[in-house]
Design a protein around this motif. Structure first.
Motif, PDB file in Angstrom:
ATOM      1  N   SER A  77      34.371  73.551   7.282  1.00 48.98           N
ATOM      2  CA  SER A  77      35.245  72.699   8.081  1.00 48.98           C
ATOM      3  C   SER A  77      35.868  73.521   9.210  1.00 48.98           C
ATOM      4  CB  SER A  77      36.345  72.087   7.212  1.00 48.98           C
ATOM      5  OG  SER A  77      37.149  73.104   6.649  1.00 48.98           O
ATOM      6  N   ARG A  78      36.334  72.842  10.250  1.00 47.96           N
ATOM      7  CA  ARG A  78      36.845  73.540  11.426  1.00 47.96           C
ATOM      8  C   ARG A  78      38.007  74.458  11.082  1.00 47.96           C
ATOM      9  NH1 ARG A  78      40.844  72.915  15.108  1.00 47.96           N
ATOM     10  NH2 ARG A  78      41.587  70.934  14.246  1.00 47.96           N
ATOM     11  N   ASP A  79      38.881  74.030  10.173  1.00 51.62           N
ATOM     12  CA  ASP A  79      40.049  74.847   9.864  1.00 51.62           C
ATOM     13  C   ASP A  79      39.715  76.053   8.982  1.00 51.62           C
ATOM     14  OD1 ASP A  79      39.544  73.479   7.528  1.00 51.62           O
ATOM     15  OD2 ASP A  79      41.554  72.640   7.305  1.00 51.62           O
ATOM     16  N   GLU A  80      38.432  76.238   8.673  1.00 49.31           N
ATOM     17  CA  GLU A  80      37.995  77.426   7.945  1.00 49.31           C
ATOM     18  C   GLU A  80      37.415  78.479   8.882  1.00 49.31           C
ATOM     19  OE1 GLU A  80      36.348  76.351   3.670  1.00 49.31           O
ATOM     20  OE2 GLU A  80      35.453  75.024   5.171  1.00 49.31           O
ATOM     21  N   VAL A  81      37.628  78.306  10.187  1.00 51.19           N
ATOM     22  CA  VAL A  81      37.076  79.221  11.189  1.00 51.19           C
ATOM     23  C   VAL A  81      38.186  79.725  12.110  1.00 51.19           C
ATOM     24  CG1 VAL A  81      35.449  79.499  13.109  1.00 51.19           C
ATOM     25  CG2 VAL A  81      34.859  78.000  11.191  1.00 51.19           C
ATOM     26  N   VAL A  82      38.201  81.033  12.349  1.00 50.46           N
ATOM     27  CA  VAL A  82      39.091  81.636  13.338  1.00 50.46           C
ATOM     28  C   VAL A  82      38.250  82.460  14.309  1.00 50.46           C
ATOM     29  CG1 VAL A  82      40.831  83.430  13.732  1.00 50.46           C
ATOM     30  CG2 VAL A  82      41.210  81.702  11.983  1.00 50.46           C
ATOM     31  N   PRO A  83      38.219  82.104  15.588  1.00 48.54           N
ATOM     32  CA  PRO A  83      37.522  82.941  16.577  1.00 48.54           C
ATOM     33  C   PRO A  83      38.199  84.299  16.701  1.00 48.54           C
ATOM     34  CG  PRO A  83      37.889  80.728  17.438  1.00 48.54           C
ATOM     35  CD  PRO A  83      38.716  80.853  16.189  1.00 48.54           C
ATOM     36  N   LEU A  84      37.404  85.325  16.909  1.00 49.27           N
ATOM     37  CA  LEU A  84      37.922  86.686  16.978  1.00 49.27           C
ATOM     38  C   LEU A  84      37.449  87.387  18.243  1.00 49.27           C
ATOM     39  CD1 LEU A  84      37.128  87.827  13.324  1.00 49.27           C
ATOM     40  CD2 LEU A  84      39.408  87.276  14.212  1.00 49.27           C
ATOM     41  N   LEU A 205      29.025  88.460  16.809  1.00 39.12           N
ATOM     42  CA  LEU A 205      27.959  88.001  17.702  1.00 39.12           C
ATOM     43  C   LEU A 205      27.544  89.102  18.666  1.00 39.12           C
ATOM     44  CD1 LEU A 205      29.280  84.420  18.557  1.00 39.12           C
ATOM     45  CD2 LEU A 205      27.575  85.071  16.847  1.00 39.12           C
ATOM     46  N   THR A 206      28.195  90.253  18.576  1.00 33.92           N
ATOM     47  CA  THR A 206      27.929  91.305  19.558  1.00 33.92           C
ATOM     48  C   THR A 206      26.602  92.007  19.328  1.00 33.92           C
ATOM     49  OG1 THR A 206      29.078  92.991  18.258  1.00 33.92           O
ATOM     50  CG2 THR A 206      30.396  91.711  19.808  1.00 33.92           C
ATOM     51  N   LYS A 207      26.138  92.040  18.094  1.00 31.60           N
ATOM     52  CA  LYS A 207      24.925  92.789  17.786  1.00 31.60           C
ATOM     53  C   LYS A 207      23.674  91.999  18.153  1.00 31.60           C
ATOM     54  CE  LYS A 207      27.743  95.669  15.680  1.00 31.60           C
ATOM     55  NZ  LYS A 207      28.994  94.916  15.688  1.00 31.60           N
ATOM     56  N   THR A 208      23.530  90.829  17.557  1.00 28.81           N
ATOM     57  CA  THR A 208      22.331  90.022  17.778  1.00 28.81           C
ATOM     58  C   THR A 208      22.207  89.578  19.223  1.00 28.81           C
ATOM     59  OG1 THR A 208      22.165  89.258  15.503  1.00 28.81           O
ATOM     60  CG2 THR A 208      21.235  87.824  17.194  1.00 28.81           C
ATOM     61  N   TRP A 209      23.338  89.229  19.844  1.00 29.20           N
ATOM     62  CA  TRP A 209      23.292  88.649  21.189  1.00 29.20           C
ATOM     63  C   TRP A 209      23.645  89.649  22.280  1.00 29.20           C
ATOM     64  CZ3 TRP A 209      20.544  84.537  21.151  1.00 29.20           C
ATOM     65  CH2 TRP A 209      20.515  83.742  20.005  1.00 29.20           C
ATOM     66  N   GLN A 242      34.564  84.358  25.624  1.00 28.14           N
ATOM     67  CA  GLN A 242      34.319  84.597  24.202  1.00 28.14           C
ATOM     68  C   GLN A 242      34.164  83.281  23.445  1.00 28.14           C
ATOM     69  OE1 GLN A 242      37.932  86.864  24.371  1.00 28.14           O
ATOM     70  NE2 GLN A 242      36.981  88.572  23.279  1.00 28.14           N
ATOM     71  N   LEU A 243      35.034  82.341  23.730  1.00 25.14           N
ATOM     72  CA  LEU A 243      34.938  81.033  23.074  1.00 25.14           C
ATOM     73  C   LEU A 243      33.644  80.333  23.452  1.00 25.14           C
ATOM     74  CD1 LEU A 243      38.635  79.917  23.609  1.00 25.14           C
ATOM     75  CD2 LEU A 243      37.588  80.586  21.437  1.00 25.14           C
ATOM     76  N   ALA A 244      33.264  80.438  24.720  1.00 24.05           N
ATOM     77  CA  ALA A 244      32.006  79.830  25.164  1.00 24.05           C
ATOM     78  C   ALA A 244      30.821  80.478  24.466  1.00 24.05           C
ATOM     79  CB  ALA A 244      31.870  79.967  26.679  1.00 24.05           C
ATOM     80  N   ALA A 245      30.894  81.798  24.250  1.00 27.81           N
ATOM     81  CA  ALA A 245      29.800  82.495  23.579  1.00 27.81           C
ATOM     82  C   ALA A 245      29.677  82.064  22.119  1.00 27.81           C
ATOM     83  CB  ALA A 245      30.018  84.007  23.666  1.00 27.81           C
ATOM     84  N   ILE A 246      30.811  81.886  21.440  1.00 27.67           N
ATOM     85  CA  ILE A 246      30.756  81.422  20.041  1.00 27.67           C
ATOM     86  C   ILE A 246      30.079  80.060  19.965  1.00 27.67           C
ATOM     87  CG2 ILE A 246      32.143  80.658  18.076  1.00 27.67           C
ATOM     88  CD1 ILE A 246      34.207  82.792  18.868  1.00 27.67           C
ATOM     89  N   ALA A 247      30.516  79.144  20.828  1.00 24.36           N
ATOM     90  CA  ALA A 247      29.934  77.798  20.808  1.00 24.36           C
ATOM     91  C   ALA A 247      28.444  77.839  21.106  1.00 24.36           C
ATOM     92  CB  ALA A 247      30.660  76.906  21.815  1.00 24.36           C
ATOM     93  N   ALA A 248      28.038  78.659  22.070  1.00 23.92           N
ATOM     94  CA  ALA A 248      26.631  78.712  22.465  1.00 23.92           C
ATOM     95  C   ALA A 248      25.770  79.383  21.403  1.00 23.92           C
ATOM     96  CB  ALA A 248      26.495  79.450  23.793  1.00 23.92           C
ATOM     97  N   CYS A 249      26.243  80.497  20.842  1.00 21.91           N
ATOM     98  CA  CYS A 249      25.430  81.267  19.895  1.00 21.91           C
ATOM     99  C   CYS A 249      25.387  80.650  18.503  1.00 21.91           C
ATOM    100  CB  CYS A 249      25.933  82.700  19.819  1.00 21.91           C
ATOM    101  SG  CYS A 249      25.758  83.617  21.366  1.00 21.91           S
TER     102      CYS A 249
END
Length: 350
Positions: A77-84, A205-209, A242-249
């Motif tokens: 669920s959305r509330d189980e995620v924190v962008p870092l 997401l820094t390693k794979t992308w 960073q937020l855009a990268a999370i959504a895209a990746c």
């Protein structure tokens, strides 16, 4: 199993050394585990399109979109995620959980120990002997925070879900660093999709992308635990790109691309491992996109490689390893590394 306690000064001294410090511009870089030299073009274009928006602060809607994308990717669920701001940001936030005693399964990525020690939290390193698996591991009963990598950097060992579950105890928080989990075919043994009340999973997401310069990742866990984790955090901690990268990746197409690349990397890793063994290296059995191996003359070998413009990661800065160990990222150029190793060792035998 052996254990070792380290003071703040001890665990922080060598631990701030990372692979990027071994690779100068122009070197053939096996020291850093970022998968490619640059992000894929579609991701570059996607992020570049957002540059005109940098004049405004990141919006709550952008945060929600990133959370939803990561939540959907892991069936959470959305509330189980924190962008870092990179998964490493989470290590700096661990002290917000107010542990009385932290245990780190070592050898391991060094930043958790650095951040916890700096915050004045006692840290116990549970040092795994070769082959660095969790078989018969003994974590102190009073450790109310346990940090483990899966697959573990630098050993490349992938622990089973059952072994990870066995680390849980009443009153204890288990933190699983899954920075390289998406490089494992099928993301085998991942806990990212498990909604557990006492488990935090950290994703990078820094390693794979190839986004090391952007610093982007996210944490997965129960909402109350995430609230505690982020209780003392700067406002706007994660930027627009960073937020855009999370959504895209985390979009299905990107996840499929990463999964296909993980299969390719697995084949490449097998070839690279075979090559390293052919020149006398003792390779640790693992499956991450890097290889830990040992050689009796590893210090001289590393310096010789450096003189030839090839960077590998020294490993004596990791608790539980010594200067016999080296780590090398899985690269298509691995034959150049193996050839340089062969030439160096043959030269010293004469």
């Amino acid at each position: 199993m052996a254990g070792s306690d380290h003071s703040a000064s001890t665990c922080c001294a060598a631990a701030r050394y990372h692979g990027d410090q071994a690779a100068a511009p122009g070197m053939l870089d096996f020291a850093v585990n970022v998968r490619h030299a640059r992000p894929p073009q579609w991701l570059v274009d996607h992020l570049a399109a957002r540059l005109p928006e940098l004049g405004r602060y990141p919006s709550l809607d952008e945060v929600r979109l990133a959370q939803i994308a990561a939540a959907d990717r892991h069936c959470r669920s959305r509330d189980e995620v924190v962008p870092l701001s990179g998964a490493a940001e989470a290590f700096a936030l661990l002290s917000n959980l107010r542990p009385a005693q932290a245990a780190i399964i070592a050898p391991a990525f060094t930043e958790p120990a650095v951040m916890l020690c700096t915050a004045g939290i006692p840290v116990h390193h549970v040092v795994l002997p070769p082959p660095f698996t969790l078989d018969r591991v003994q974590v102190p009963d009073d450790a109310d925070l346990v940090v483990v990598g899966n697959p573990t950097n630098p050993t490349s060992v992938l622990h089973t879900r059952e072994q990870l579950f066995a680390l849980r105890r009443p009153g204890r928080i288990l933190v699983v660093d899954e920075a390289f989990a998406d490089a494992i075919p099928g993301e085998s043994q991942s806990l990212a999709g498990d909604a557990l009340p006492d488990v935090l999973v950290l994703r990078s997401l820094t390693k794979t992308w190839s986004l090391a310069g952007l610093r982007v990742g996210y944490a997965l866990g129960p909402p109350d635990l995430l609230d505690r984790l982020t209780a003392q955090r700067a406002h706007w901690p994660v930027g627009t790109l960073q937020l855009a990268a999370i959504a895209a990746c985390c979009a299905p197409e990107a996840v499929a691309e990463a999964a296909a690349d993980a299969l390719r990397l697995a084949v490449l890793r097998t070839e690279m491992t075979r090559g390293l063994k052919s020149v006398g290296a003792r390779v640790v059995d693992g499956c991450a996109p890097f290889v830990l191996f040992s050689l009796p003359d590893a210090v001289a070998i590393r310096k010789n490689l450096q003189n030839k413009g090839i960077a590998v990661r020294r490993c004596d800065t990791f608790v539980g390893l010594d200067d016999r160990y080296l780590r090398a990222a899985v690269r298509a150029e691995w034959p150049q590394l193996v050839q340089a190793l062969a030439c160096g060792r043959n030269g010293r035998r004469r």
